[in-house]
Design a protein around this motif. Structure first.
Motif, mmCIF file in Angstrom:
data_model
loop_
_atom_site.group_PDB
_atom_site.id
_atom_site.type_symbol
_atom_site.label_atom_id
_atom_site.label_comp_id
_atom_site.label_asym_id
_atom_site.label_seq_id
_atom_site.Cartn_x
_atom_site.Cartn_y
_atom_site.Cartn_z
ATOM 1 N N GLY A 20 2.396 70.443 63.922
ATOM 2 C CA GLY A 20 3.634 70.819 63.226
ATOM 3 C C GLY A 20 4.385 71.906 63.974
ATOM 4 N N GLN A 21 3.651 72.892 64.469
ATOM 5 C CA GLN A 21 4.279 73.964 65.245
ATOM 6 C C GLN A 21 4.885 73.422 66.532
ATOM 7 O OE1 GLN A 21 1.047 76.706 65.719
ATOM 8 N NE2 GLN A 21 1.437 77.758 63.775
ATOM 9 N N GLU A 22 4.186 72.500 67.172
ATOM 10 C CA GLU A 22 4.692 71.906 68.418
ATOM 11 C C GLU A 22 5.957 71.096 68.150
ATOM 12 O OE1 GLU A 22 4.665 71.154 72.586
ATOM 13 O OE2 GLU A 22 3.879 72.717 71.304
ATOM 14 N N VAL A 23 5.968 70.378 67.040
ATOM 15 C CA VAL A 23 7.172 69.619 66.658
ATOM 16 C C VAL A 23 8.343 70.585 66.465
ATOM 17 C CG1 VAL A 23 8.219 68.276 64.793
ATOM 18 C CG2 VAL A 23 5.985 67.619 65.685
ATOM 19 N N GLU A 24 8.101 71.698 65.784
ATOM 20 C CA GLU A 24 9.163 72.682 65.569
ATOM 21 C C GLU A 24 9.632 73.287 66.900
ATOM 22 O OE1 GLU A 24 7.502 74.135 61.247
ATOM 23 O OE2 GLU A 24 8.301 75.645 62.594
ATOM 24 N N ARG A 25 8.664 73.581 67.783
ATOM 25 C CA ARG A 25 9.027 74.161 69.088
ATOM 26 C C ARG A 25 9.884 73.194 69.887
ATOM 27 N NH1 ARG A 25 7.775 74.174 74.259
ATOM 28 N NH2 ARG A 25 6.183 72.572 74.132
ATOM 29 N N LEU A 26 9.454 71.920 69.928
ATOM 30 C CA LEU A 26 10.222 70.920 70.674
ATOM 31 C C LEU A 26 11.585 70.683 70.026
ATOM 32 C CD1 LEU A 26 7.438 68.387 71.660
ATOM 33 C CD2 LEU A 26 8.706 69.911 73.172
ATOM 34 N N GLY A 27 11.625 70.749 68.707
ATOM 35 C CA GLY A 27 12.910 70.637 68.018
ATOM 36 C C GLY A 27 13.839 71.772 68.439
ATOM 37 N N GLY A 28 13.288 72.964 68.566
ATOM 38 C CA GLY A 28 14.084 74.109 69.037
ATOM 39 C C GLY A 28 14.588 73.894 70.449
ATOM 40 N N LEU A 29 13.697 73.372 71.309
ATOM 41 C CA LEU A 29 14.110 73.084 72.690
ATOM 42 C C LEU A 29 15.217 72.040 72.708
ATOM 43 C CD1 LEU A 29 10.678 72.973 74.578
ATOM 44 C CD2 LEU A 29 12.452 74.724 74.738
ATOM 45 N N LEU A 30 15.093 71.049 71.852
ATOM 46 C CA LEU A 30 16.108 70.002 71.778
ATOM 47 C C LEU A 30 17.449 70.600 71.347
ATOM 48 C CD1 LEU A 30 16.821 67.004 71.923
ATOM 49 C CD2 LEU A 30 16.010 66.782 69.567
ATOM 50 N N ARG A 31 17.401 71.485 70.356
ATOM 51 C CA ARG A 31 18.653 72.143 69.919
ATOM 52 C C ARG A 31 19.248 72.968 71.066
ATOM 53 N NH1 ARG A 31 15.635 72.351 65.317
ATOM 54 N NH2 ARG A 31 14.780 74.402 65.705
ATOM 55 N N GLU A 32 18.387 73.661 71.824
ATOM 56 C CA GLU A 32 18.877 74.446 72.955
ATOM 57 C C GLU A 32 19.529 73.553 74.003
ATOM 58 O OE1 GLU A 32 15.787 76.895 74.604
ATOM 59 O OE2 GLU A 32 15.354 77.846 72.676
ATOM 60 N N GLU A 33 18.904 72.418 74.298
ATOM 61 C CA GLU A 33 19.474 71.481 75.271
ATOM 62 C C GLU A 33 20.836 70.978 74.805
ATOM 63 O OE1 GLU A 33 18.641 70.450 78.363
ATOM 64 O OE2 GLU A 33 17.060 71.953 78.316
ATOM 65 N N LYS A 116 8.991 62.506 68.501
ATOM 66 C CA LYS A 116 8.595 61.307 67.751
ATOM 67 C C LYS A 116 7.081 61.107 67.821
ATOM 68 C CE LYS A 116 9.318 56.344 67.461
ATOM 69 N NZ LYS A 116 9.869 55.167 68.096
ATOM 70 N N VAL A 117 6.522 61.211 69.031
ATOM 71 C CA VAL A 117 5.083 61.027 69.201
ATOM 72 C C VAL A 117 4.317 62.084 68.397
ATOM 73 C CG1 VAL A 117 3.200 61.230 70.887
ATOM 74 C CG2 VAL A 117 5.232 59.871 71.424
ATOM 75 N N LEU A 118 4.772 63.321 68.458
ATOM 76 C CA LEU A 118 4.087 64.394 67.731
ATOM 77 C C LEU A 118 4.202 64.206 66.221
ATOM 78 C CD1 LEU A 118 4.964 67.442 69.968
ATOM 79 C CD2 LEU A 118 2.713 66.440 69.627
ATOM 80 N N LYS A 119 5.343 63.745 65.754
ATOM 81 C CA LYS A 119 5.507 63.484 64.317
ATOM 82 C C LYS A 119 4.567 62.374 63.878
ATOM 83 C CE LYS A 119 10.217 65.082 63.441
ATOM 84 N NZ LYS A 119 11.585 64.674 63.105
ATOM 85 N N GLU A 120 4.434 61.344 64.708
ATOM 86 C CA GLU A 120 3.513 60.250 64.377
ATOM 87 C C GLU A 120 2.076 60.763 64.335
ATOM 88 O OE1 GLU A 120 6.238 56.717 66.400
ATOM 89 O OE2 GLU A 120 4.380 57.325 67.358
ATOM 90 N N ALA A 121 1.709 61.580 65.319
ATOM 91 C CA ALA A 121 0.359 62.143 65.347
ATOM 92 C C ALA A 121 0.131 63.041 64.130
ATOM 93 C CB ALA A 121 0.141 62.926 66.642
#
Length: 133
Positions: A20-33, A116-121
């Motif tokens: 869950g934390q990794e999903v949030e971190r990647l979501g943050g990176l996506l927002r930054e991009e 997506k992969v992390l959410k599925e996991a």
């Protein structure tokens, strides 16, 4: 056996929290991009405006040179230089924009895939934890 199941559930809960934390971190990176892509777009628009202004300036200079008579030759040479500079700026702007846009799109797509992969996991981990309870 019950203690083992509790420990296993705790580990899976920890894994689920980490995912869950990794999903949030990647979501943050996506927002930054996406923010960087928006900033790049604004920069491209600003540079395009500068190119338009330079082109307009070039046209105005050309009209003045036509009226000036004796200075016409000197001003035409300056206009040729301006046209060359404008063409180089336009070319560089188009190349830079295209390359950065492709790079940003690829990075965003990769991050979206990872999310997506992390959410599925995470979903699988939660399902497994639910079955253990």
């Amino acid at each position: 056996r019950e203690a083992s199941a509790i420990r296993k559930g705790s580990v899976e809960s920890d894994n689920s929290a980490q995912l869950g934390q990794e999903v949030e971190r990647l979501g943050g990176l996506l927002r930054e991009e996406k923010q960087e892509a928006a900033a790049l777009k604004a920069s491209v628009e600003r540079l395009t405006s500068q190119v338009k202004a330079a082109t307009q300036h070039h046209e105005e200079e050309k009209q003045r040179s036509d009226k000036a008579g004796s200075r016409a030759r000197e001003e035409e040479e300056a206009n040729v230089r301006l046209r060359g500079e404008v063409a180089v700026l336009k070319e560089a702007l188009v190349e830079r924009n295209s390359a950065e846009q492709v790079s940003n799109q690829q990075h965003i797509a990769r991050l979206e895939g990872e999310v997506k992969v992390l959410k599925e996991a995470l979903g699988r981990e939660r399902d497994a934890a639910g079955r253990l309870r």
